[in-house]
Every structure is written in C-alpha cells, then in structure tokens.
Design a protein around this motif. Structure first.
Motif: not given
Length: 62
Positions: A1-17
């Motif tokens: 059984m695999t572990d649940r993988i949370d998707s990484p947060a998307r970096v804001c395209p306006n400020c680049d993080g």
C-alpha cells in the motif's frame, strides 16, 4: 500500500515565491535610515504560493 503524496504548492507566477519586498521611498530619516515600506504580492496576498488546482476538465478521464 502506498503512502499518500501531497502535491507541492505552486509557486506564485507573479512574485516567483518572494511575496514581500521592501521598497524605498527615497530620502532618509533624521537618524539616517532609509524610509521603506513593505509591499505584498497582490496575486498570492503575501504567501508566495497558490492553491493547487483541484477542478477536473469537462470530459476528462477519471
């Protein structure tokens, strides 16, 4: 059984993080310090990331 993988947060395209920056207003105070204000990214509201998209395309595969 695999572990649940949370998707990484998307970096804001306006400020680049980099959601908050200090902007100089020009001039100096009587103590010699630069006058600055803190400005937050209007798209991500100072978080640096955007919520991941959870909506499915119409007619897409499951």
């Amino acid at each position: 059984m695999t572990d649940r993988i949370d998707s990484p947060a998307r970096v804001c395209p306006n400020c680049d993080g980099f959601p908050a920056v200090a902007v100089t207003l020009g001039g100096r105070t009587s103590a010699g310090h630069l006058r600055t204000i803190t400005v937050h990214c209007p798209k991500c509201h100072g978080l640096g990331t955007l919520a991941t998209r959870t909506t499915a395309l119409a007619g897409g595969r499951a």
